[in-house]
Write an enzyme that holds these catalytic residues in place. Structure first.
Site, PDB file in Angstrom:
ATOM      1  N   LYS A   1      -5.643 -11.804  -6.266  1.00  0.00           N
ATOM      2  CA  LYS A   1      -6.819 -12.092  -5.438  1.00  0.00           C
ATOM      3  C   LYS A   1      -7.938 -11.092  -5.748  1.00  0.00           C
ATOM      4  O   LYS A   1      -7.668  -9.962  -6.173  1.00  0.00           O
ATOM      5  CB  LYS A   1      -6.450 -12.091  -3.951  1.00  0.00           C
ATOM      6  CG  LYS A   1      -6.082 -10.752  -3.414  1.00  0.00           C
ATOM      7  CD  LYS A   1      -6.075 -10.728  -1.886  1.00  0.00           C
ATOM      8  CE  LYS A   1      -5.905  -9.274  -1.499  1.00  0.00           C
ATOM      9  NZ  LYS A   1      -6.157  -8.868  -0.207  1.00  0.00           N
TER      10      LYS A   1
ATOM     11  N   LYS B   1     -11.138  -5.296  -3.207  1.00  0.00           N
ATOM     12  CA  LYS B   1     -11.952  -4.085  -3.317  1.00  0.00           C
ATOM     13  C   LYS B   1     -11.217  -3.023  -4.109  1.00  0.00           C
ATOM     14  O   LYS B   1     -11.821  -2.148  -4.697  1.00  0.00           O
ATOM     15  CB  LYS B   1     -12.235  -3.518  -1.924  1.00  0.00           C
ATOM     16  CG  LYS B   1     -13.153  -4.371  -1.072  1.00  0.00           C
ATOM     17  CD  LYS B   1     -13.264  -3.684   0.286  1.00  0.00           C
ATOM     18  CE  LYS B   1     -13.936  -4.535   1.315  1.00  0.00           C
ATOM     19  NZ  LYS B   1     -13.380  -4.288   2.651  1.00  0.00           N
TER      20      LYS B   1
ATOM     21  N   LYS C   1       0.822  -1.221   0.000  1.00  0.00           N
ATOM     22  CA  LYS C   1       0.000   0.000   0.000  1.00  0.00           C
ATOM     23  C   LYS C   1       0.853   1.267   0.000  1.00  0.00           C
ATOM     24  O   LYS C   1       0.445   2.276  -0.565  1.00  0.00           O
ATOM     25  CB  LYS C   1      -0.937   0.012   1.216  1.00  0.00           C
ATOM     26  CG  LYS C   1      -1.986  -1.078   1.150  1.00  0.00           C
ATOM     27  CD  LYS C   1      -3.334  -0.604   1.656  1.00  0.00           C
ATOM     28  CE  LYS C   1      -4.445  -1.481   1.118  1.00  0.00           C
ATOM     29  NZ  LYS C   1      -5.120  -2.275   2.063  1.00  0.00           N
TER      30      LYS C   1
HETATM   31  P1  AMP Z   1     -10.680  -6.485   3.745  1.00  0.00           P
HETATM   32  O1  AMP Z   1     -11.614  -6.281   2.605  1.00  0.00           O
HETATM   33  O2  AMP Z   1      -9.252  -6.346   3.336  1.00  0.00           O
HETATM   34  O3  AMP Z   1     -11.028  -5.715   4.976  1.00  0.00           O
HETATM   35  O4  AMP Z   1     -10.798  -8.027   4.136  1.00  0.00           O
HETATM   36  C1  AMP Z   1     -11.711  -8.533   5.074  1.00  0.00           C
HETATM   37  C2  AMP Z   1     -11.596 -10.034   5.199  1.00  0.00           C
HETATM   38  O5  AMP Z   1     -11.875 -10.664   3.943  1.00  0.00           O
HETATM   39  C3  AMP Z   1     -10.207 -10.515   5.635  1.00  0.00           C
HETATM   40  O6  AMP Z   1     -10.368 -11.637   6.496  1.00  0.00           O
HETATM   41  C4  AMP Z   1      -9.590 -10.932   4.331  1.00  0.00           C
HETATM   42  O7  AMP Z   1      -8.582 -11.914   4.507  1.00  0.00           O
HETATM   43  C5  AMP Z   1     -10.788 -11.522   3.587  1.00  0.00           C
HETATM   44  N1  AMP Z   1     -10.589 -11.448   2.130  1.00  0.00           N
HETATM   45  C6  AMP Z   1     -10.474 -10.308   1.388  1.00  0.00           C
HETATM   46  N2  AMP Z   1     -10.287 -10.613   0.086  1.00  0.00           N
HETATM   47  C7  AMP Z   1     -10.286 -11.987   0.002  1.00  0.00           C
HETATM   48  C8  AMP Z   1     -10.135 -12.922  -1.076  1.00  0.00           C
HETATM   49  N3  AMP Z   1      -9.967 -12.521  -2.331  1.00  0.00           N
HETATM   50  N4  AMP Z   1     -10.187 -14.245  -0.774  1.00  0.00           N
HETATM   51  C9  AMP Z   1     -10.366 -14.666   0.506  1.00  0.00           C
HETATM   52  N5  AMP Z   1     -10.511 -13.836   1.561  1.00  0.00           N
HETATM   53  C10 AMP Z   1     -10.481 -12.508   1.323  1.00  0.00           C
END
Ligand code: AMP
Ligand code: TRP
Length: 332
Positions: A196, A199, A113
């Site tokens: 992956k 968002k 980031k």
């Molecule tokens: P975040 O959107 O970064 O706040 O992620 C929130 C949760 O979703 C965390 O536990 C991440 O590890 C999980 N997560 C986000 N993107 C993925 C993905 N592509 N595959 C699996 N888990 C995800």
């Protein structure tokens, strides 16, 4: 020792299928196996990247609605907003005082980031993992269910817990274990099977949003990248066909069939034949969640009431633990 899980999602951008499978659905599956469950919407973490802080209020309520609509009962579980429990940031400060900068510099999320110009990166982004450790340890959580990308942060949380315990010479914090389900650890982008689903990807076609309508889900699956080869009869034969593997895995996750069974079912078929099946499976599963999310978001007063109940319960646990933490630091 009683088990207590804590996890959270940042209220940034659109909540997507990766968040649902990697986080929320796996939380729902363990609700009956643990004594206490805290699910946080980590709004203060969203502030670490300015572009993500737009629409913070709307995104926070949307994530709360997603938790509830996916099957987390707000009466039996604590669903709350991070900033409603000020003890997180207090504990994060104590952690900042015992966490070497070298530990934080090694975090891959920070490196990604911050980009090339690290000196221009904000302090909040740098100390983000200390706040995450505080989110977990203020409740003395024993397990943290997350996607693969958060493993390093949970490992750092263990190191911080141990460093603090050493510093105050008491085992005040447990060393929490990450829970990462291998099948859903990394859901991949629909446009590039080596990245992956995220968002922050500029393309909406790289991911399915939980609030996408049926037509949009269908369109995104039709446009998803694949290759020209037919579907093989075994999972091993998929080899390095990353996009093919991702789509077949999604189907397997929503039909409770193994990847091997899915390959056999579609052996020799083209993706043009498989994609409509995948789209309708996703729509069947996601459209009830979406409708419930819309209903919850239309009644904001009730949603805020659930969040208040969650914050009251979280504050009660955190207040008690903070008293003990301040005492361990010899504060008056
Ligand atoms: P975040 O959107 O970064 O706040 O992620 C929130 C949760 O979703 C965390 O536990 C991440 O590890 C999980 N997560 C986000 N993107 C993925 C993905 N592509 N595959 C699996 N888990 C995800
Ligand atoms: N860092 C996590 C992410 O980017 C979000 C998060 C913040 C979190 N605090 C947490 C996850 C505590 C689990 C537990 O996805």
């Amino acid at each position: 020792m009683p088990t207590r899980i804590l996890s959270g999602i940042r209220p940034t951008g659109h909540i997507h299928l990766g968040n649902y499978l990697g986080a929320i659905r796996s939380w729902v599956s363990m609700i009956d196996q643990v004594d206490e469950r805290l699910f946080c919407i980590v709004d203060q973490h969203a502030l670490t990247t300015a572009e993500d802080a737009k629409d913070l209020r709307k995104n926070t309520l949307t994530i709360a609605a997603a938790y509830i609509a996916s099957g987390i009962d707000p009466v039996k579980n604590h669903i709350f907003v991070q900033s409603h429990v000020p003890y997180h940031t207090e504990l994060a400060w104590y952690f900042n005082c015992i966490t070497p900068m070298g530990w934080l510099s090694r975090m891959t999320q920070f490196k990604d980031k911050a980009g090339k110009n690290k000196d221009q990166a904000m302090t909040g982004l740098f100390v983000y993992p200390a706040l995450m450790a505080a989110d977990i340890l203020i409740y003395k959580a024993t397990h943290v269910p997350v996607g693969e990308d958060q493993k390093q942060h949970v490992e750092l949380t263990r190191d911080i817990a141990q460093a603090f315990n050493n510093y105050v010479n008491t085992n005040i914090f447990p060393l929490p274990d990450p829970i990462i389900k291998s099948e859903t650890a990394r859901i991949m982008s629909l446009r590039d099977g080596s990245k992956k689903m995220s968002k922050s990807d500029p393309s909406d076609y790289s991911r399915i949003h939980l609030l996408d309508d049926d037509e949009t889900i269908d369109l995104k699956i039709r446009k998803a990248k694949t290759d020209a080869e037919p579907i093989p009869g075994s999972a091993e034969a998929l080899g390095e066909r990353l996009e093919a593997k991702n789509l077949l895995s999604l189907y397997s996750l929503f039909t409770q069939k193994s990847l091997a069974e899915v390959c056999l079912e579609f052996e020799g078929k083209q993706f043009s034949e498989f994609k409509p099946k995948l789209a309708s499976t996703l729509i069947d599963h996601l459209s009830p969640i979406r409708s419930t999310m819309h209903e919850l978001l239309a009644d904001e007063a009730s949603l805020l009431q659930y969040l208040k109940k969650g914050a009251d319960a979280a504050n009660a646990i955190a207040c008690k633990n903070m008293h003990e933490i301040r005492q361990s630091l010899n504060m008056v």
